[in-house]
Motif scaffolding. Sequence first.
Motif, PDB file in Angstrom:
ATOM      1  N   TRP A 115      24.610  62.615  66.844  1.00 10.67           N
ATOM      2  CA  TRP A 115      25.976  63.322  66.048  1.00 10.67           C
ATOM      3  C   TRP A 115      25.498  65.097  65.511  1.00 10.67           C
ATOM      4  N   PRO A 116      26.725  65.210  64.531  1.00  9.60           N
ATOM      5  CA  PRO A 116      26.348  66.413  63.676  1.00  9.60           C
ATOM      6  C   PRO A 116      25.489  66.490  63.315  1.00  9.60           C
ATOM      7  N   TYR A 146      43.615  65.614  65.421  1.00 10.23           N
ATOM      8  CA  TYR A 146      42.772  65.318  66.771  1.00 10.23           C
ATOM      9  C   TYR A 146      41.658  65.891  65.847  1.00 10.23           C
ATOM     10  N   PHE A 147      40.259  64.972  66.219  1.00 17.76           N
ATOM     11  CA  PHE A 147      39.179  65.228  65.917  1.00 17.76           C
ATOM     12  C   PHE A 147      38.666  66.877  66.621  1.00 17.76           C
ATOM     13  N   THR A 148      37.330  66.885  66.776  1.00 19.88           N
ATOM     14  CA  THR A 148      36.740  67.847  67.420  1.00 19.88           C
ATOM     15  C   THR A 148      34.966  67.365  67.773  1.00 19.88           C
ATOM     16  N   THR A 149      35.090  66.889  68.573  1.00 19.66           N
ATOM     17  CA  THR A 149      34.417  66.384  68.950  1.00 19.66           C
ATOM     18  C   THR A 149      32.949  66.976  69.252  1.00 19.66           C
ATOM     19  N   GLY A 150      31.904  66.672  68.753  1.00 13.82           N
ATOM     20  CA  GLY A 150      30.478  67.477  68.275  1.00 13.82           C
ATOM     21  C   GLY A 150      30.791  67.904  67.081  1.00 13.82           C
ATOM     22  N   ARG A 151      31.284  68.331  66.445  1.00  7.52           N
ATOM     23  CA  ARG A 151      31.640  68.757  65.120  1.00  7.52           C
ATOM     24  C   ARG A 151      32.117  67.890  63.851  1.00  7.52           C
ATOM     25  N   THR A 195      51.468  72.905  64.891  1.00  6.72           N
ATOM     26  CA  THR A 195      49.307  73.416  64.634  1.00  6.72           C
ATOM     27  C   THR A 195      49.410  74.392  63.730  1.00  6.72           C
ATOM     28  N   VAL A 196      48.194  73.765  62.731  1.00  8.89           N
ATOM     29  CA  VAL A 196      47.588  74.443  61.917  1.00  8.89           C
ATOM     30  C   VAL A 196      45.965  75.066  61.530  1.00  8.89           C
ATOM     31  N   PRO A 197      45.603  76.137  60.664  1.00  6.14           N
ATOM     32  CA  PRO A 197      43.931  75.885  60.860  1.00  6.14           C
ATOM     33  C   PRO A 197      43.346  75.021  60.891  1.00  6.14           C
ATOM     34  N   PRO A 198      41.567  74.812  61.539  1.00  5.46           N
ATOM     35  CA  PRO A 198      41.200  73.731  61.184  1.00  5.46           C
ATOM     36  C   PRO A 198      40.687  73.108  60.247  1.00  5.46           C
ATOM     37  N   PHE A 199      40.445  71.848  60.200  1.00  7.92           N
ATOM     38  CA  PHE A 199      41.025  71.208  58.091  1.00  7.92           C
ATOM     39  C   PHE A 199      39.752  70.325  58.556  1.00  7.92           C
ATOM     40  N   TYR A 200      39.209  69.921  57.684  1.00  2.59           N
ATOM     41  CA  TYR A 200      38.198  68.843  57.006  1.00  2.59           C
ATOM     42  C   TYR A 200      38.561  67.112  56.842  1.00  2.59           C
ATOM     43  N   SER A 201      39.830  67.799  55.373  1.00  3.10           N
ATOM     44  CA  SER A 201      40.759  66.753  55.819  1.00  3.10           C
ATOM     45  C   SER A 201      42.055  67.644  54.577  1.00  3.10           C
ATOM     46  N   ALA A 202      42.674  65.649  54.664  1.00  4.64           N
ATOM     47  CA  ALA A 202      44.055  66.403  53.820  1.00  4.64           C
ATOM     48  C   ALA A 202      44.413  64.853  53.247  1.00  4.64           C
TER      49      ALA A 202
END
Length: 383
Positions: A177-178, A233-238, A254-261
Amino acid sequence: MFRLATLVLLIAQAALAADDLPSAARELARRTAAFLGGRVPSETWRNRSALPDSELDRARREFHAALADSAPNPGAEIRLTLSENASQYLLIEEARAGEESQTWIVSWNRNVPAGLPSPALTLDRKLVWEQDEPILDLAVWDTGLLVLSPARLALYGRQGTQWSLLRQLTLPGPHNWPRDPRARLRRTGSHIEIFLPGTACQGDTVSSLSLECHPSSDPWVLDSGNRSLLLAYFTTGRNYFDGRVVLQEGNHKTVPPFYSAAALEQPDGTSWLLALTDGQTELFNSAWEPVTSIPNWGSDIVTLNTCAAGLEILAGRPGDNSQPDTLQTFSVANGSALPASSPLPFAGAITALWPTSPSSALAVAYDPTAHKYRAYVVTPACN
């Protein structure tokens, strides 16, 4: 059974006066010793105030120190609640020994600067669960409780006021897990759906907990707290989403990577706020065009439907997980975010924030003093 009804609404004259929290705890310890004749083996402590849980621990230590020389009373029980009203903090004790019971309230003044307007909202929190291992997500209903941890999913049933473990299942999550693990648990009736990095699970809680898991690269379902949904889509390993999203009508963006919405439903359509990995929160209009950046929010945001001004955004503070965290609601209009409530402090860092209903959110905080993960339901109330 103890009954604590509307005590926080009592006028100040009905409460004993104290200078601060330690003196309030010592005063209650003195009255406990006089009434019960000793220490109490059965006690419950609750925090119903905006003060961090470390203050409740501080009150507990002061209370126990004042009872240190007294003999135990095996037939007694007490409940202590840290609460507040508009002008004071309150430490409330309900004590029982056999058929006799007593209730005491000790109050001390809040240090509120004069002339400041009252915020439109007050955030309230209720402790739902605590444990040593991380809590990734949680679902609670009248008779059941599901707790999602990195290694397992546990089902608890209610017996009176207590939860008892009914069944637990080992999860086929990632081997590594990260540092800040994330997962999502969604419950609809008896059906449950779990999103893990690289894995998806489905099951039910009708008779006993059952779960089927399989490797998956499908997007996670992100509830905004209202009617809007987003697939990401979640980034596996992150611990973040890679920026590929699917809208409710099926369009891909397609948008910049993000944590939550978090979504804001407006007359011209639904706008979305994304907490980006660069530390900024970006506001996108209904056409998913970037409108403005909002600074000074943390990586977790949730939409709340409040009684004051409709939809508000619940956000944490920016920074790393080594510092105590806060949650605060904001009104977003014309590209600006204005505070709608005072900050609600926690004893440690917020490790998970997910919507539980249109008007509530689950907040998980790690208390480094107690070495516990604590899950709270946070709800707004109008002032």
